[in-house]
Design a protein around this motif. Sequence first.
Motif, PDB file in Angstrom:
ATOM      1  N   SER A   1     -44.245  93.318 -24.387  1.00 39.27           N
ATOM      2  CA  SER A   1     -44.091  93.466 -22.955  1.00 39.27           C
ATOM      3  C   SER A   1     -44.048  92.044 -22.403  1.00 39.27           C
ATOM      4  CB  SER A   1     -45.253  94.250 -22.338  1.00 39.27           C
ATOM      5  OG  SER A   1     -45.052  94.418 -20.947  1.00 39.27           O
TER       6      SER A   1
ATOM      7  N   GLN B   1     -35.532  91.347 -26.573  1.00 39.02           N
ATOM      8  CA  GLN B   1     -36.764  90.781 -26.030  1.00 39.02           C
ATOM      9  C   GLN B   1     -36.492  89.424 -25.377  1.00 39.02           C
ATOM     10  OE1 GLN B   1     -39.123  90.790 -29.578  1.00 39.02           O
ATOM     11  NE2 GLN B   1     -39.754  92.924 -29.367  1.00 39.02           N
TER      12      GLN B   1
ATOM     13  N   PRO C   1     -49.284 101.897 -35.272  1.00 39.33           N
ATOM     14  CA  PRO C   1     -48.764 100.801 -34.450  1.00 39.33           C
ATOM     15  C   PRO C   1     -49.488  99.514 -34.818  1.00 39.33           C
ATOM     16  CG  PRO C   1     -50.388 102.028 -33.208  1.00 39.33           C
ATOM     17  CD  PRO C   1     -50.253 102.733 -34.539  1.00 39.33           C
ATOM     18  N   ASN C   2     -49.077  98.408 -34.241  1.00 38.14           N
ATOM     19  CA  ASN C   2     -49.788  97.154 -34.475  1.00 38.14           C
ATOM     20  C   ASN C   2     -51.270  97.330 -34.165  1.00 38.14           C
ATOM     21  OD1 ASN C   2     -47.421  95.927 -35.163  1.00 38.14           O
ATOM     22  ND2 ASN C   2     -47.311  94.584 -33.380  1.00 38.14           N
TER      23      ASN C   2
ATOM     24  N   VAL D   1     -37.269 100.890 -33.556  1.00 42.33           N
ATOM     25  CA  VAL D   1     -38.488 100.132 -33.268  1.00 42.33           C
ATOM     26  C   VAL D   1     -38.285  98.648 -33.545  1.00 42.33           C
ATOM     27  CG1 VAL D   1     -40.962  99.953 -33.772  1.00 42.33           C
ATOM     28  CG2 VAL D   1     -39.861 102.167 -33.769  1.00 42.33           C
TER      29      VAL D   1
ATOM     30  N   LYS E   1     -50.230  94.185 -29.458  1.00 43.94           N
ATOM     31  CA  LYS E   1     -50.066  95.611 -29.758  1.00 43.94           C
ATOM     32  C   LYS E   1     -48.602  96.017 -29.681  1.00 43.94           C
ATOM     33  CE  LYS E   1     -51.885 100.189 -28.650  1.00 43.94           C
ATOM     34  NZ  LYS E   1     -52.848 100.975 -27.836  1.00 43.94           N
ATOM     35  N   GLU E   2     -47.897  95.463 -28.695  1.00 42.42           N
ATOM     36  CA  GLU E   2     -46.480  95.764 -28.526  1.00 42.42           C
ATOM     37  C   GLU E   2     -45.860  94.695 -27.639  1.00 42.42           C
ATOM     38  OE1 GLU E   2     -46.445  99.566 -26.692  1.00 42.42           O
ATOM     39  OE2 GLU E   2     -47.444  98.874 -24.870  1.00 42.42           O
TER      40      GLU E   2
ATOM     41  N   SER F   1     -45.095  89.838 -31.459  1.00 43.89           N
ATOM     42  CA  SER F   1     -45.215  90.948 -30.511  1.00 43.89           C
ATOM     43  C   SER F   1     -44.428  92.180 -30.940  1.00 43.89           C
ATOM     44  CB  SER F   1     -44.738  90.503 -29.126  1.00 43.89           C
ATOM     45  OG  SER F   1     -43.406  90.008 -29.190  1.00 43.89           O
ATOM     46  N   GLY F   2     -43.619  92.052 -31.988  1.00 43.21           N
ATOM     47  CA  GLY F   2     -42.905  93.207 -32.509  1.00 43.21           C
ATOM     48  C   GLY F   2     -43.746  93.936 -33.539  1.00 43.21           C
ATOM     49  N   SER F   3     -43.246  95.039 -34.022  1.00 43.94           N
ATOM     50  CA  SER F   3     -43.978  95.813 -35.025  1.00 43.94           C
ATOM     51  C   SER F   3     -43.972  95.087 -36.366  1.00 43.94           C
ATOM     52  CB  SER F   3     -43.346  97.194 -35.193  1.00 43.94           C
ATOM     53  OG  SER F   3     -43.970  97.903 -36.254  1.00 43.94           O
TER      54      SER F   3
END
Length: 526
Positions: free
Chosen positions: A250, A272, A74-75, A502, A247-248, A221-223
């Motif tokens: 939100s 998003q 992940p990020n 994703v 990290k992701e 904020s995306g991968s």
Amino acid sequence: MNESLLVNKNTYMYPLTINHWLTQHARFRPNHLAFVFGDTRLTFAELNRSVNRMANALAAAGIGKGDKVATVLPNSRELYETFWAVAKLGAVLVPMSPMVRGRGLVNLLNDADSGLVLTDMAHAPFLDGVRSDFLIPTANYWLTDGEQPGWQSYSVLWQAASDTEPPAPDLVSEDLYNIMYSSGTTGLPKGIMHSHFVRAMYGSLFANAYRIRPESVIMHSGSIVFNGAMLTFMPAMFIGCTYVLLKEFSVQPVLRTLASEEVTHTILVPTQLTACLQYPEFTINTLPTIEYILSVGSPLLSEQKEELIRRFPDTFYELYGLTEGFITVLDKTVSAQKTGSVGRPIWFSEMKIVNDDGQELPAGEVGEIIGRAPFMTSGYYKKPVQTVEALRNGWLYTGDLGYVDEDGYLFLAGRKKDLIISGGVNVYPKDIEEVIIRHPAVAEVAVFGIPHDDWGETPVAAVRLTAEATVDELRNWTNTTIEARYQKITAVMLVDEFPKNVAGKILKNELRELYFEQLKKPSNYP
């Protein structure tokens, strides 16, 4: 021969490679904030030393020019630094989606000829479950955030490595830098190859297109394993500005970070953006440093686009593009006037709309979008047949449908594979989606085709609601509101959440399967 066309044999042709970007910033702008991830804040000098440690650790493991380094992460700081450590060695990065499991991991890691893989504690069990099928040397399984049997501790290797510059590889512009596997929304993923030259073009051309400068602050904020992230990832390092990685996605952390880091540039996919627009504080009045919001990944529906432009005047950009390398940009200066468009080709790029015979169509007529640009892929890794199908005489055939207006701006109609042919008439799902999203109870919508005995195919709408509404009410409202008879929908399916990859793209094949599963249940969908 015209002597003016001859190149002196002593002329030095400077290679357009990206392996030296970070080193140069560390030398000339050492104290500028380069990278932020959680509590980690690194200047260019600090980032360079950390990346050098990773590069030297990789070199000690036998990784050199042309060797493939895969990530299933992940990020994270480690994922971010891998991009630049691999560049310094002339190795090839293969960033995998952390959502891939089982045979998918085996197929992709082996297809890429991966020689080393980095992952974390959360994803290591998925690799361990199929490890016997990998071709990776036993010592080249690295764990970024812990220790366990069968895995090398990246932290230990990093600590032991030198922070000095690794030996510089002999690179040329055409050398391969990364293999990015497609998100697979329309079929099996393919390894898309990008050279150092392609990534250098991403850095320079998109920094120009998006008005990125050394003082900019970019947030993502995306991968970053997906190519869409590279639209600001590469310009950030090319220009030498601050890159803030979450990290992701939100909504609340995104809004806090936009404010606290005084972010100027950010990318958000339509789903998003839809989520952010639910919050009244998502506006230029509370986020005054914002200069650029880019919508990418799939078309943003007009109603949402208009609301975003209202809240953030002169900041909205939209992009249409493929990982393979053709891209159009809708600039902020025209986004309010061309709200239905996804822009036009950027510098050094060309576009045509063609029919099934490859003949160019006039403005206003829908056909397949083809294009060519200096940042196009050289092809699909080890897939010559698919490469020839996609790249024809220097043009990339996108598989997407659209038309241009008299000013040369592109308007999308959908993917060829998503096209619904009802009674011999082409029905474009996006046209119907633009109508349904206007219903006050609808938050998201996706339209797809199903077989029909009389018409061949007929449209069905999958809908996520924000207020109560019945399927009959939604279907009747849509069919009353819509103008063309052939666009009328047969059914509405309510969903709590859309299936997405994703990268944030809605998976219409899965929606279609869900619809047929629902049909098997009593009292569901006419």
